[in-house]
Design a protein around this motif. Sequence first.
Motif, PDB file in Angstrom:
ATOM      1  N   LEU A  92       1.074  -1.297  -0.438  1.00 58.75           N
ATOM      2  CA  LEU A  92       0.128  -0.200  -0.351  1.00 58.75           C
ATOM      3  C   LEU A  92       1.329   1.593   0.273  1.00 58.75           C
ATOM      4  O   LEU A  92       0.546   2.516  -0.793  1.00 58.75           O
ATOM      5  CB  LEU A  92      -0.938   0.580   1.908  1.00 58.75           C
ATOM      6  N   PHE A  93       1.810   1.198   0.683  1.00 59.77           N
ATOM      7  CA  PHE A  93       2.551   2.556   0.899  1.00 59.77           C
ATOM      8  C   PHE A  93       3.593   3.259  -0.406  1.00 59.77           C
ATOM      9  O   PHE A  93       3.720   3.913  -0.501  1.00 59.77           O
ATOM     10  CB  PHE A  93       3.470   2.832   2.180  1.00 59.77           C
ATOM     11  N   ARG A  94       4.460   1.075  -1.075  1.00 56.24           N
ATOM     12  CA  ARG A  94       5.126   1.749  -2.204  1.00 56.24           C
ATOM     13  C   ARG A  94       3.800   2.649  -3.351  1.00 56.24           C
ATOM     14  O   ARG A  94       4.836   2.995  -3.826  1.00 56.24           O
ATOM     15  CB  ARG A  94       5.552   0.544  -2.617  1.00 56.24           C
ATOM     16  N   LEU A  95       3.102   1.592  -3.457  1.00 60.12           N
ATOM     17  CA  LEU A  95       1.575   2.397  -4.259  1.00 60.12           C
ATOM     18  C   LEU A  95       1.895   4.167  -3.530  1.00 60.12           C
ATOM     19  O   LEU A  95       1.654   4.874  -4.438  1.00 60.12           O
ATOM     20  CB  LEU A  95       0.110   1.919  -3.529  1.00 60.12           C
ATOM     21  N   LEU A  96       1.207   3.839  -2.549  1.00 56.70           N
ATOM     22  CA  LEU A  96       1.287   5.440  -2.009  1.00 56.70           C
ATOM     23  C   LEU A  96       2.645   6.355  -2.745  1.00 56.70           C
ATOM     24  O   LEU A  96       2.154   7.660  -3.045  1.00 56.70           O
ATOM     25  CB  LEU A  96       1.059   5.548  -0.611  1.00 56.70           C
ATOM     26  N   HIS A  97       3.642   5.992  -1.866  1.00 52.16           N
ATOM     27  CA  HIS A  97       5.411   6.754  -2.922  1.00 52.16           C
ATOM     28  C   HIS A  97       5.206   7.131  -4.179  1.00 52.16           C
ATOM     29  O   HIS A  97       6.303   8.064  -4.642  1.00 52.16           O
ATOM     30  CB  HIS A  97       6.240   5.886  -2.301  1.00 52.16           C
ATOM     31  N   LEU A  98       4.660   6.839  -5.142  1.00 53.93           N
ATOM     32  CA  LEU A  98       4.188   6.975  -6.554  1.00 53.93           C
ATOM     33  C   LEU A  98       3.747   7.894  -6.881  1.00 53.93           C
ATOM     34  O   LEU A  98       4.369   8.830  -7.609  1.00 53.93           O
ATOM     35  CB  LEU A  98       3.534   5.531  -7.060  1.00 53.93           C
ATOM     36  N   PHE A  99       2.457   8.085  -5.489  1.00 55.07           N
ATOM     37  CA  PHE A  99       2.004   9.497  -6.555  1.00 55.07           C
ATOM     38  C   PHE A  99       2.323  10.654  -4.796  1.00 55.07           C
ATOM     39  O   PHE A  99       1.853  11.922  -5.014  1.00 55.07           O
ATOM     40  CB  PHE A  99       0.881   9.709  -6.420  1.00 55.07           C
ATOM     41  N   LYS A 100       3.160  10.538  -4.136  1.00 51.48           N
ATOM     42  CA  LYS A 100       2.902  11.760  -3.196  1.00 51.48           C
ATOM     43  C   LYS A 100       4.142  11.380  -1.329  1.00 51.48           C
ATOM     44  O   LYS A 100       4.679  10.145  -2.169  1.00 51.48           O
ATOM     45  CB  LYS A 100       1.551  10.606  -2.227  1.00 51.48           C
ATOM     46  N   ILE A 101       4.974  12.275  -1.822  1.00 50.87           N
ATOM     47  CA  ILE A 101       5.804  12.389  -0.079  1.00 50.87           C
ATOM     48  C   ILE A 101       5.199  11.607   1.091  1.00 50.87           C
ATOM     49  O   ILE A 101       4.366  12.228   1.137  1.00 50.87           O
ATOM     50  CB  ILE A 101       6.327  13.912  -0.509  1.00 50.87           C
ATOM     51  N   ALA A 102       5.345  10.325   1.051  1.00 52.50           N
ATOM     52  CA  ALA A 102       4.559  10.040   2.377  1.00 52.50           C
ATOM     53  C   ALA A 102       5.612   9.633   3.587  1.00 52.50           C
ATOM     54  O   ALA A 102       6.807   9.050   2.947  1.00 52.50           O
ATOM     55  CB  ALA A 102       3.301   9.025   2.015  1.00 52.50           C
ATOM     56  N   GLY A 103       5.590   8.879   4.491  1.00 52.94           N
ATOM     57  CA  GLY A 103       6.407   8.020   5.274  1.00 52.94           C
ATOM     58  C   GLY A 103       6.383   6.713   4.893  1.00 52.94           C
ATOM     59  O   GLY A 103       5.242   6.684   4.021  1.00 52.94           O
ATOM     60  N   MET A 104       6.955   5.724   6.172  1.00 52.99           N
ATOM     61  CA  MET A 104       6.096   4.133   5.966  1.00 52.99           C
ATOM     62  C   MET A 104       6.143   4.129   7.014  1.00 52.99           C
ATOM     63  O   MET A 104       7.087   4.134   8.331  1.00 52.99           O
ATOM     64  CB  MET A 104       7.457   3.534   5.422  1.00 52.99           C
ATOM     65  N   PRO A 105       4.609   3.531   7.789  1.00 56.04           N
ATOM     66  CA  PRO A 105       5.328   2.675   9.424  1.00 56.04           C
ATOM     67  C   PRO A 105       5.830   1.895   9.136  1.00 56.04           C
ATOM     68  O   PRO A 105       5.796   0.962   8.619  1.00 56.04           O
ATOM     69  CB  PRO A 105       3.417   2.288   9.214  1.00 56.04           C
ATOM     70  N   PRO A 106       5.845   1.130  10.265  1.00 52.97           N
ATOM     71  CA  PRO A 106       6.422  -0.006  10.864  1.00 52.97           C
ATOM     72  C   PRO A 106       5.832  -1.089  10.446  1.00 52.97           C
ATOM     73  O   PRO A 106       4.528  -1.237  10.455  1.00 52.97           O
ATOM     74  CB  PRO A 106       6.868  -0.511  12.751  1.00 52.97           C
ATOM     75  N   LEU A 107       6.710  -1.405   9.657  1.00 49.30           N
ATOM     76  CA  LEU A 107       5.954  -2.982   9.266  1.00 49.30           C
ATOM     77  C   LEU A 107       5.543  -4.175  10.191  1.00 49.30           C
ATOM     78  O   LEU A 107       4.892  -4.951  10.206  1.00 49.30           O
ATOM     79  CB  LEU A 107       6.809  -3.302   7.600  1.00 49.30           C
ATOM     80  N   THR A 108       7.221  -4.614  10.409  1.00 51.67           N
ATOM     81  CA  THR A 108       7.342  -5.462  11.410  1.00 51.67           C
ATOM     82  C   THR A 108       6.645  -5.809  12.687  1.00 51.67           C
ATOM     83  O   THR A 108       6.694  -5.063  13.373  1.00 51.67           O
ATOM     84  CB  THR A 108       8.873  -6.477  10.770  1.00 51.67           C
ATOM     85  N   CYS A 109       7.184  -7.371  13.551  1.00 45.61           N
ATOM     86  CA  CYS A 109       7.097  -6.818  15.120  1.00 45.61           C
ATOM     87  C   CYS A 109       7.894  -5.794  15.821  1.00 45.61           C
ATOM     88  O   CYS A 109       7.916  -5.200  16.278  1.00 45.61           O
ATOM     89  CB  CYS A 109       6.992  -8.038  14.917  1.00 45.61           C
ATOM     90  N   SER A 110       9.333  -6.562  14.886  1.00 46.58           N
ATOM     91  CA  SER A 110      10.639  -5.827  15.128  1.00 46.58           C
ATOM     92  C   SER A 110      10.105  -4.067  14.655  1.00 46.58           C
ATOM     93  O   SER A 110      11.413  -3.610  15.932  1.00 46.58           O
ATOM     94  CB  SER A 110      11.961  -6.593  15.062  1.00 46.58           C
ATOM     95  N   GLY A 111      10.160  -4.168  13.785  1.00 51.22           N
ATOM     96  CA  GLY A 111       9.694  -3.005  13.410  1.00 51.22           C
ATOM     97  C   GLY A 111       8.493  -2.226  14.611  1.00 51.22           C
ATOM     98  O   GLY A 111       9.161  -0.283  14.465  1.00 51.22           O
TER      99      GLY A 111
END
Length: 243
Positions: A143-162
């Motif tokens: 979802l966020f990789r797709l969003l990055h194509l159009f927008k400057i955006a952060g990335m939420p932590p993905l995994t449990c360790s993140g």
Amino acid sequence: MQHANTSTPHSLAAIFSRRAIKSFDPVHIPPSLREQLLDAARLAPSSFNSQPYRLYWIESPAQRAIAAQLCMGQSPAATASALLVAVADIGSLHTTSQLQLQWMRQSGFPEEKLRDYDRTAKIGRLLFMPGPFGIFALVKWLLFRLLHLFKIAGMPPLTCSGIFKWATKSTALACQNLMIAAESLGLNTCPMEGFDGRRLSKFLGLSSRHHEIVMVIAIGKKSSAHECQPQWRRPLESTVTIL
Ligand SMILES: Cc1cc2nc3c(=O)[nH]c(=O)nc-3n(C[C@H](O)[C@H](O)[C@H](O)COP(=O)(O)O)c2cc1C
């Protein structure tokens, strides 16, 4: 342009005098002082004001002796008047948002603000959830990789360790607030990551799903016999890049 004053103001004294103290004299920390320290800790900023941690204050001699042993018998732990175990708690998000909503309601926030907050908190919880077997990680990443194509955006932590890494940042800020507050109030501290995490977690009844110990802080009054080594830091230019 005016230049800032470069002498050390009194308000920074605790930051400049704080040291990691290796040996403490026995002193009693009264409940009022304990409360001040814990209040200072929880006033630290946290991501989305989510305060994703739990602080365990260990003061009874019997419990302290066990915890000190689990800190591998290190001298700061063995001689401290109290030990604070700072735990990143990623299972607290739902309760925290419910508590904040309750506080907003009692404080008379308008309905619209309550609804906004509730919606944002729900989205936030979804973003900060690993999901069973971490399956949300892939969905979030896509979802966020797709969003990055159009927008400057952060990335939420993905995994449990993140997510634990995310919670650890806010927990560490609370720890630093507590250490500076202790210094201001005439006490001393030593942060420690030398502990047996598995045994200490078991001692505190923590669950590995939601909890990770970030650090233990030994708190007390610096021993009169203790002499600090000179304090060394990298020169400013090795630490800072000014653009
Ligand atoms: C995350 C962290 C973990 C640390 N762990 C230990 C520890 O297990 N035992 C110890 O004696 N000191 C520990 N320290 C203290 C550092 O050794 C100390 O902060 C550093 O040498 C700089 O000294 P100063 O704080 O007096 O300036 C730790 C510090 C931090 C921030």
